[in-house]
Design a protein around this motif. Structure first.
Motif, PDB file in Angstrom:
ATOM      1  N   ARG A 113       0.849  -1.186   0.000  1.00 14.69           N
ATOM      2  CA  ARG A 113       0.000   0.000   0.000  1.00 14.69           C
ATOM      3  C   ARG A 113       0.885   1.236   0.000  1.00 14.69           C
ATOM      4  O   ARG A 113       2.050   1.199   0.414  1.00 14.69           O
ATOM      5  N   VAL A 114       0.322   2.322  -0.510  1.00 15.65           N
ATOM      6  CA  VAL A 114       0.959   3.635  -0.435  1.00 15.65           C
ATOM      7  C   VAL A 114       0.161   4.450   0.576  1.00 15.65           C
ATOM      8  O   VAL A 114      -1.043   4.649   0.403  1.00 15.65           O
ATOM      9  N   ASP A 115       0.810   4.885   1.639  1.00 21.15           N
ATOM     10  CA  ASP A 115       0.117   5.636   2.692  1.00 21.15           C
ATOM     11  C   ASP A 115       0.023   7.118   2.309  1.00 21.15           C
ATOM     12  O   ASP A 115       0.627   7.992   2.941  1.00 21.15           O
ATOM     13  N   ARG A 116      -0.743   7.357   1.277  1.00 28.36           N
ATOM     14  CA  ARG A 116      -0.966   8.724   0.806  1.00 28.36           C
ATOM     15  C   ARG A 116      -1.815   9.480   1.826  1.00 28.36           C
ATOM     16  O   ARG A 116      -2.851   8.994   2.265  1.00 28.36           O
ATOM     17  N   GLN A 117      -1.366  10.672   2.186  1.00 22.27           N
ATOM     18  CA  GLN A 117      -2.104  11.446   3.171  1.00 22.27           C
ATOM     19  C   GLN A 117      -3.474  11.835   2.629  1.00 22.27           C
ATOM     20  O   GLN A 117      -3.680  11.927   1.416  1.00 22.27           O
ATOM     21  N   ALA A 118      -4.403  12.053   3.535  1.00 21.94           N
ATOM     22  CA  ALA A 118      -5.792  12.300   3.143  1.00 21.94           C
ATOM     23  C   ALA A 118      -5.956  13.618   2.391  1.00 21.94           C
ATOM     24  O   ALA A 118      -6.814  13.734   1.515  1.00 21.94           O
ATOM     25  N   SER A 119      -5.129  14.605   2.720  1.00 20.75           N
ATOM     26  CA  SER A 119      -5.261  15.914   2.079  1.00 20.75           C
ATOM     27  C   SER A 119      -3.909  16.606   2.059  1.00 20.75           C
ATOM     28  O   SER A 119      -2.988  16.240   2.803  1.00 20.75           O
ATOM     29  N   TRP A 120      -3.789  17.618   1.202  1.00 17.64           N
ATOM     30  CA  TRP A 120      -2.523  18.333   1.038  1.00 17.64           C
ATOM     31  C   TRP A 120      -2.033  18.896   2.365  1.00 17.64           C
ATOM     32  O   TRP A 120      -0.840  18.817   2.683  1.00 17.64           O
ATOM     33  N   ASP A 121      -2.933  19.434   3.163  1.00 17.93           N
ATOM     34  CA  ASP A 121      -2.512  20.106   4.396  1.00 17.93           C
ATOM     35  C   ASP A 121      -2.147  19.147   5.527  1.00 17.93           C
ATOM     36  O   ASP A 121      -1.644  19.592   6.565  1.00 17.93           O
ATOM     37  N   THR A 122      -2.376  17.845   5.361  1.00 17.03           N
ATOM     38  CA  THR A 122      -2.000  16.877   6.394  1.00 17.03           C
ATOM     39  C   THR A 122      -0.711  16.137   6.043  1.00 17.03           C
ATOM     40  O   THR A 122      -0.298  15.226   6.760  1.00 17.03           O
ATOM     41  N   ARG A 123      -0.050  16.528   4.969  1.00 15.76           N
ATOM     42  CA  ARG A 123       1.181  15.861   4.550  1.00 15.76           C
ATOM     43  C   ARG A 123       2.340  16.196   5.482  1.00 15.76           C
ATOM     44  O   ARG A 123       2.484  17.345   5.904  1.00 15.76           O
ATOM     45  N   TRP A 124       3.154  15.199   5.794  1.00 18.52           N
ATOM     46  CA  TRP A 124       4.374  15.472   6.577  1.00 18.52           C
ATOM     47  C   TRP A 124       5.632  15.288   5.717  1.00 18.52           C
ATOM     48  O   TRP A 124       6.746  15.449   6.196  1.00 18.52           O
ATOM     49  N   THR A 125       5.435  14.981   4.431  1.00 24.76           N
ATOM     50  CA  THR A 125       6.500  14.912   3.441  1.00 24.76           C
ATOM     51  C   THR A 125       5.854  15.026   2.076  1.00 24.76           C
ATOM     52  O   THR A 125       4.643  14.821   1.931  1.00 24.76           O
ATOM     53  N   ASP A 126       6.657  15.357   1.064  1.00 27.83           N
ATOM     54  CA  ASP A 126       6.088  15.436  -0.286  1.00 27.83           C
ATOM     55  C   ASP A 126       6.022  14.068  -0.958  1.00 27.83           C
ATOM     56  O   ASP A 126       5.508  13.941  -2.069  1.00 27.83           O
ATOM     57  N   HIS A 127       6.541  13.037  -0.306  1.00 31.40           N
ATOM     58  CA  HIS A 127       6.385  11.660  -0.754  1.00 31.40           C
ATOM     59  C   HIS A 127       5.324  10.987   0.122  1.00 31.40           C
ATOM     60  O   HIS A 127       4.813  11.590   1.073  1.00 31.40           O
TER      61      HIS A 127
END
Length: 266
Positions: free
Chosen positions: A243-257
């Motif tokens: 799986r890819v643990d893609r963050q739910a939204s842009w503002d909840t990202r802790w990295t750009d990957h």
């Protein structure tokens, strides 16, 4: 055994933005990190609670840096200079390769965290990238010879096929999707190494692991699949889910990957 790889885009910022919460939720046994971009003392202290850490910072301050976190001890740790020889000591190649062995019920598992140069067409940065890829190719051949269970993980900075980049037509002459770069992946996967993410996901677009910070790339899922778990055939046969643990939204990202997470039956 749950194994994850992620380009953290600066570990100190990632920890402030939510990486620890992800670690708790994802519960990996091994994590490979790239673009750590922090002194060794900082990394060792940050993960002192319950993790064994192998890390090499870059000699170019504030750049690169790779690490392995493991819940069990890491043995026979080596960095670029140990496996590549004098070329691995060049500043541009430091903080880009670390490997170590973890013990599993089915035998020793060699784990590698690598961060390949991003490159830039027509500049010395692209020359450095090809030089590093040549070194990796030689090391992968040695690993295949010496280790039945091995996985090289990280940000390879190459999208392999059209399925691995949303805007492939517009990037045919861009570093990261050049035919000469993609040929290295052809060579690796043609010599027995397995792209675990692609094998388990099938012939689909993505799933992508990196999105530009520009515009609405993340919101539109206009991404690149440039993070890999490249496993020996014996280990790949034991992979069950990805799986890819893609963050739910842009503002909840802790990295750009986004973390790439694979479960193996060991």
């Amino acid at each position: 055994m749950r194994i994850a790889t992620v380009n953290v885009n600066g570990v100190r910022a990632a920890l402030r933005k939510g990486m620890l919460e992800w670690l708790d939720q994802a519960a990996p046994d091994v994590v490979c990190m790239q673009e750590v971009r922090a002194p060794d003392a900082v990394v060792q202290e940050a993960f002192a609670g319950g993790w064994h850490v192998a890390h090499q910072e870059s000699e170019q301050k504030g750049r690169s840096g790779v690490a392995i976190l493991s819940r069990t001890p890491l043995e026979d740790v080596k960095v670029a200079v140990d496996v590549f020889g004098p070329a691995g000591a060049e500043a541009t190649h430091t903080g880009r390769w670390v490997e170590g062995t973890v013990t599993t019920p089915v035998g020793p598992l060699r784990v590698i965290s690598t961060y390949v140069h991003s490159g830039e067409v027509g500049t010395p940065k692209q020359d450095d990238k090809y030089w590093f890829l040549d070194l990796v190719t030689l090391r992968l051949a040695e690993l295949a010879r010496d280790h039945e269970l091995a996985v090289a993980m990280g940000d390879v900075n190459i999208a392999h096929t059209n399925r691995d980049i949303r805007n492939w037509k517009g990037n045919l002459k861009t570093a990261g999707f050049l035919p000469e770069e993609r040929a290295y992946l052809d060579s690796w996967f043609g010599s027995g190494w397995v792209d675990v993410h692609r094998t388990l996901s099938g012939d689909v677009d993505g799933p992508y692991t990196w999105w530009s910070q520009r515009g609405k790339a993340f919101d539109n899922d206009a991404g690149w699949r440039i993070d890999y778990q490249i496993a020996s055939a014996k280990l790949a046969a034991l992979a069950t889910t990805v799986r890819v643990d893609r963050q739910a939204s842009w503002d909840t990202r802790w990295t750009d990957h986004a973390p790439l997470v694979v479960d193996y039956t060991l």
